[in-house]
Design a protein around this motif. Structure first.
Motif, PDB file in Angstrom:
ATOM      1  N   VAL A 235       0.837  -1.202   0.000  1.00 23.46           N
ATOM      2  CA  VAL A 235       0.000   0.000   0.000  1.00 23.46           C
ATOM      3  C   VAL A 235       0.874   1.255   0.000  1.00 23.46           C
ATOM      4  O   VAL A 235       0.587   2.238  -0.695  1.00 23.46           O
ATOM      5  CB  VAL A 235      -0.959  -0.010   1.203  1.00 23.46           C
ATOM      6  CG1 VAL A 235      -1.650   1.342   1.354  1.00 23.46           C
ATOM      7  CG2 VAL A 235      -1.999  -1.106   1.040  1.00 23.46           C
ATOM      8  N   THR A 236       1.969   1.239   0.769  1.00 22.10           N
ATOM      9  CA  THR A 236       2.901   2.366   0.752  1.00 22.10           C
ATOM     10  C   THR A 236       3.502   2.527  -0.638  1.00 22.10           C
ATOM     11  O   THR A 236       3.676   3.647  -1.136  1.00 22.10           O
ATOM     12  CB  THR A 236       4.017   2.160   1.793  1.00 22.10           C
ATOM     13  OG1 THR A 236       3.439   2.140   3.103  1.00 22.10           O
ATOM     14  CG2 THR A 236       5.046   3.277   1.733  1.00 22.10           C
ATOM     15  N   GLY A 237       3.812   1.407  -1.288  1.00 17.89           N
ATOM     16  CA  GLY A 237       4.334   1.460  -2.648  1.00 17.89           C
ATOM     17  C   GLY A 237       3.361   2.110  -3.610  1.00 17.89           C
ATOM     18  O   GLY A 237       3.750   2.918  -4.468  1.00 17.89           O
ATOM     19  N   VAL A 238       2.077   1.771  -3.497  1.00 18.24           N
ATOM     20  CA  VAL A 238       1.049   2.393  -4.344  1.00 18.24           C
ATOM     21  C   VAL A 238       1.014   3.894  -4.123  1.00 18.24           C
ATOM     22  O   VAL A 238       1.008   4.692  -5.076  1.00 18.24           O
ATOM     23  CB  VAL A 238      -0.343   1.803  -4.045  1.00 18.24           C
ATOM     24  CG1 VAL A 238      -1.425   2.595  -4.774  1.00 18.24           C
ATOM     25  CG2 VAL A 238      -0.415   0.356  -4.448  1.00 18.24           C
ATOM     26  N   LEU A 239       0.967   4.303  -2.865  1.00 18.03           N
ATOM     27  CA  LEU A 239       0.909   5.722  -2.525  1.00 18.03           C
ATOM     28  C   LEU A 239       2.070   6.484  -3.156  1.00 18.03           C
ATOM     29  O   LEU A 239       1.882   7.516  -3.810  1.00 18.03           O
ATOM     30  CB  LEU A 239       0.933   5.886  -1.002  1.00 18.03           C
ATOM     31  CG  LEU A 239       1.188   7.298  -0.472  1.00 18.03           C
ATOM     32  CD1 LEU A 239       0.070   8.238  -0.894  1.00 18.03           C
ATOM     33  CD2 LEU A 239       1.341   7.279   1.043  1.00 18.03           C
ATOM     34  N   LEU A 240       3.291   5.989  -2.978  1.00 17.63           N
ATOM     35  CA  LEU A 240       4.465   6.703  -3.458  1.00 17.63           C
ATOM     36  C   LEU A 240       4.550   6.674  -4.981  1.00 17.63           C
ATOM     37  O   LEU A 240       4.977   7.651  -5.608  1.00 17.63           O
ATOM     38  CB  LEU A 240       5.730   6.102  -2.836  1.00 17.63           C
ATOM     39  CG  LEU A 240       5.810   6.194  -1.307  1.00 17.63           C
ATOM     40  CD1 LEU A 240       7.098   5.541  -0.808  1.00 17.63           C
ATOM     41  CD2 LEU A 240       5.743   7.639  -0.843  1.00 17.63           C
ATOM     42  N   LEU A 241       4.132   5.572  -5.578  1.00 14.27           N
ATOM     43  CA  LEU A 241       4.180   5.463  -7.038  1.00 14.27           C
ATOM     44  C   LEU A 241       3.204   6.435  -7.689  1.00 14.27           C
ATOM     45  O   LEU A 241       3.565   7.178  -8.610  1.00 14.27           O
ATOM     46  CB  LEU A 241       3.862   4.029  -7.458  1.00 14.27           C
ATOM     47  CG  LEU A 241       3.886   3.718  -8.960  1.00 14.27           C
ATOM     48  CD1 LEU A 241       5.266   3.958  -9.536  1.00 14.27           C
ATOM     49  CD2 LEU A 241       3.446   2.274  -9.207  1.00 14.27           C
ATOM     50  N   VAL A 242       1.960   6.445  -7.203  1.00 15.15           N
ATOM     51  CA  VAL A 242       0.944   7.314  -7.795  1.00 15.15           C
ATOM     52  C   VAL A 242       1.242   8.779  -7.495  1.00 15.15           C
ATOM     53  O   VAL A 242       1.261   9.629  -8.403  1.00 15.15           O
ATOM     54  CB  VAL A 242      -0.458   6.927  -7.292  1.00 15.15           C
ATOM     55  CG1 VAL A 242      -1.498   7.928  -7.782  1.00 15.15           C
ATOM     56  CG2 VAL A 242      -0.822   5.523  -7.757  1.00 15.15           C
TER      57      VAL A 242
END
Length: 407
Positions: A235-242
């Motif tokens: 979920v942290t990866g999604v946040l930072l990617l988007v």
């Protein structure tokens, strides 16, 4: 002191988001100016019929964003949801959590965004920008600056930082656009968010076995130590990617457009070799454009009294940073773009514990982009009329869908 407006009666309450005035694509909606001139917070009506309080003054916004009685958690009663998305959709990660949970998760990814580390990335970002400009100059014109430049720059940068293959950029750009668009159906948004979450989860799984020198690999070490879970890391990866590509890409394109509408200020960036002047110009661009234009959403968990109102526990707040950044008490002549002004007090990145984690990276990228464009393509010009530009009135992050330019 109590509110004079009954939240159960929405008659006469303006709807939000509000439409911008015709011919004024860079300014906040006129209705927000009217609320700001009144001084006190006022009710607005959302898509679901709820009537949270709109806060427009710069000082009030900073005060509330730093107040522990104000919650970022969308599961709280009264939270003013921007879109029809259920509370179990966790793709926003730690930005929609309160301390101590927010601090625990955010702390795990703070180090890669430290100013010294970001500054060490500047030569690599400069190389990315120069290569994209080389390709653009060698090709046909006019060209869509969004497609060939504004989107690739931050995507290449955030992919390298996270350890995400850039070859997958079409996938995450398409799905992130579906998530942030107001016009996306709830089920389609949920599916897009699920695809985005599954993607870094697979990468985290691979990096658990074969870690590299990147942010996601760093999170796998936290998983192994028991500090976080694989789901939290994904979920942290999604946040930072988007967040790492969507906001900066829109800021690059919209900022370039507004500079082309102010040729004297574009020329200033072309002629200056002072990095402090460039940095100051970026702060003014962030203030003037405020691309997070749907406001920062919060729920009140204890009664708060300010500006002649008592905001009760269980009521919602929308802190409209775009009009906060046009507050004449803080920024004289606020509707004028002046890249020489001191705009450092803007709230484009929020304020308090939830202020944007990636702001050092965004600032550095924008400094490189605006300065290099002005110096390398001093004859850059808009290849169509301003009223033909398709602005992103339909998205949570403001920008342009296309930007035809020539030189």
């Amino acid at each position: 002191m109590t509110s004079e407006v009954d939240s159960s009666d929405a008659a006469g309450i303006p709807e939000f988001p509000m439409a911008r005035a015709a011919g004024c694509p860079f300014d906040p909606p006129r209705g927000l100016y009217a609320i700001q001139q009144e001084g006190a917070p006022a009710r607005v009506q959302l898509w679901d019929g709820s009537t949270p309080w709109m806060v427009t003054r710069h000082a009030d916004q900073r005060m509330l964003l730093a107040d522990a009685r104000v919650s970022a958690d969308p599961r709280r009663p009264g939270y003013p949801s921007a879109l029809p998305i259920s509370s179990d959709d966790s793709g926003a990660g730690f930005v929609v959590k309160d301390d101590p949970e927010h601090a625990r998760l955010r702390r795990m990814v703070t180090a890669p965004f430290a100013i010294k580390r970001i500054e060490a990335m500047r030569p690599a970002v400069q190389e990315i920008v120069d290569k994209l400009i080389d390709t653009m100059l060698a090709g046909p014109k006019p060209v869509d600056l969004v497609e060939v430049f504004a989107q690739p720059v931050p995507s290449l940068v955030i992919c390298d930082l996270l350890g995400v293959p850039y070859d997958d950029h079409d996938f995450f750009q398409l799905n992130s656009k579906r998530v942030v668009s107001r016009d996306t159906a709830p089920e389609e948004r949920r599916e897009a968010l699920g695809r985005l979450t599954d993607y870094p989860d697979r990468l985290v799984g691979e990096k658990l076995d074969t870690p590299g020198d990147d942010l996601l690999s760093g999170l796998t070490e936290r998983i192994k130590s028991g500090e976080t879970t694989r789901k939290e890391a994904a979920v942290t990866g999604v946040l930072l990617l988007v967040a790492g590509h969507e906001t900066t890409a829109n800021m690059i394109a919209l900022g370039t457009l507004v500079l082309l509408q102010h040729p004297d200020q574009f020329a200033f960036l072309r002629d200056t070799d002072d990095p402090n002047a460039v940095a100051s110009a970026v702060e003014e661009m962030l203030r003037y454009l405020s691309i997070i234009h749907d406001g920062r959403r919060r729920a009140v968990i204890e009664d708060i009294e300010f500006a002649g109102r008592t905001i009760r526990a269980g009521e919602g707040l929308i802190l409209a940073n775009n009009i906060g950044n046009r507050d004449p008490e803080v920024f004289p002549d606020p509707d004028r773009l002046d890249i020489r002004r001191d705009a450092r007090r803007h709230v484009a990145f929020g304020f308090g514990v939830h202020q944007c984690l990636g702001q050092p990276l965004a600032r550095m990228e924008l400094q490189v982009v605006y300065s290099t464009l002005a110096k390398r393509i001093p004859t850059l010009r808009l290849a169509t009329a301003l009223d033909k530009i398709p602005f992103k009135h339909d998205a949570a992050v403001y920008g342009v869908h296309e930007l035809p330019v020539a030189w």
